[in-house]
Design a protein around this motif. Sequence first.
Motif, PDB file in Angstrom:
ATOM      1  N   VAL A  44      33.724  35.775  45.817  1.00 47.11           N
ATOM      2  CA  VAL A  44      33.899  34.444  45.239  1.00 47.11           C
ATOM      3  C   VAL A  44      33.657  34.581  43.733  1.00 47.11           C
ATOM      4  O   VAL A  44      32.551  34.908  43.307  1.00 47.11           O
ATOM      5  N   VAL A  45      34.722  34.371  42.959  1.00 47.93           N
ATOM      6  CA  VAL A  45      34.686  34.719  41.533  1.00 47.93           C
ATOM      7  C   VAL A  45      34.411  33.473  40.683  1.00 47.93           C
ATOM      8  O   VAL A  45      35.026  32.422  40.889  1.00 47.93           O
ATOM      9  N   GLY A  46      33.513  33.613  39.707  1.00 47.23           N
ATOM     10  CA  GLY A  46      33.141  32.515  38.815  1.00 47.23           C
ATOM     11  C   GLY A  46      34.133  32.342  37.672  1.00 47.23           C
ATOM     12  O   GLY A  46      35.049  33.148  37.483  1.00 47.23           O
ATOM     13  N   ASN A  79      40.507  33.612  37.529  1.00 44.83           N
ATOM     14  CA  ASN A  79      39.733  34.857  37.618  1.00 44.83           C
ATOM     15  C   ASN A  79      39.841  35.489  39.000  1.00 44.83           C
ATOM     16  O   ASN A  79      39.930  36.713  39.130  1.00 44.83           O
ATOM     17  N   ALA A  80      39.843  34.658  40.046  1.00 45.20           N
ATOM     18  CA  ALA A  80      39.976  35.184  41.408  1.00 45.20           C
ATOM     19  C   ALA A  80      41.326  35.881  41.567  1.00 45.20           C
ATOM     20  O   ALA A  80      41.428  36.918  42.230  1.00 45.20           O
ATOM     21  N   THR A  81      42.357  35.325  40.932  1.00 46.44           N
ATOM     22  CA  THR A  81      43.687  35.935  41.029  1.00 46.44           C
ATOM     23  C   THR A  81      43.688  37.321  40.377  1.00 46.44           C
ATOM     24  O   THR A  81      44.278  38.268  40.913  1.00 46.44           O
ATOM     25  N   ILE A  82      43.009  37.448  39.240  1.00 44.37           N
ATOM     26  CA  ILE A  82      42.944  38.755  38.563  1.00 44.37           C
ATOM     27  C   ILE A  82      42.275  39.772  39.502  1.00 44.37           C
ATOM     28  O   ILE A  82      42.776  40.891  39.707  1.00 44.37           O
ATOM     29  N   MET A 117      38.340  34.448  46.468  1.00 44.93           N
ATOM     30  CA  MET A 117      38.560  33.030  46.146  1.00 44.93           C
ATOM     31  C   MET A 117      37.742  32.639  44.925  1.00 44.93           C
ATOM     32  O   MET A 117      36.900  33.412  44.450  1.00 44.93           O
ATOM     33  N   GLY A 118      38.010  31.427  44.425  1.00 49.05           N
ATOM     34  CA  GLY A 118      37.205  30.867  43.334  1.00 49.05           C
ATOM     35  C   GLY A 118      36.464  29.653  43.870  1.00 49.05           C
ATOM     36  O   GLY A 118      35.895  29.698  44.962  1.00 49.05           O
TER      37      GLY A 118
END
Length: 233
Positions: A44-46, A79-82, A117-118
């Motif tokens: 889970v990306v911030g 950011n999650a996509t990266i 995910m984000g």
Amino acid sequence: MTTVVVALGGSLLRPEVEERHKWLEDMVGVVKNSVRSGVKLALVVGGGAPAREGIDLARPVIHDLSHLDRIGIAATRLNATIVREAIAEGGVEVSENIPKSIDEAVDELSDFPVVVMGGTVPGHTTDAVAIRLAVQFEADKCIIATNVAKVHSEDPRENPGAESFDRLTLDELQQIVGPPNHSDAGSSKVVDPVGVGEARENGLPLDVLDGRDPRRISSSINGEDFEGTMVTP
Ligand code: UTP
């Protein structure tokens, strides 16, 4: 099968170093090795820099907290996509969809060894999303990968003499971060108090560590000793 949810603080993705892709490259390696050893992983990306920049830009014109939160959420999904695309490029089987809710993430985790995910909805940060997902999927633990070595008694940037902890209970962590309320968009505590509240209610262990060193994340995923703060019910 071991399942681990990792909250990756948004600042980790954009380190202020010359070779700033290195962290991402190393993280792909950590994910690859974990999957190879049979661990199921949710990342889970911030929102980090783009969340802060977007929220700062809009703050003078937008006063509704949930509207500012939505700007932050959009940044977390960028950011999650990266991270997701880098993992896919590394040849790891990862869910193509970036889930927008906990229920969607639970479904994807049943089908794929890795899900990225984000954020989900206004009212908390991605730490709380990671903790909620870990509770709902009955994960073994949730790792909070941030940019400080350990949880301290006070913010070490403001008080360099603050005490650091190797171990804490969830109740003690709640006392340090404060009551489980969402007070502002883009504000940063070592762990989101809303998430800590949910970890307490559900007895979910948290490993808080410095994610700038992906080896620490790897050690925690594999259940080995790691440098950081182990937070237990
Ligand atoms: P982050 O999860 O990046 O929070 O979400 P943070 O603690 O401010 O920053 P990092 O992790 O240390 O970089 C950024 C912002 O997006 C909104 C909140 O306003 C949050 O502060 N957000 C995020 C939500 O409202 N809901 C979510 O599910 C995720």
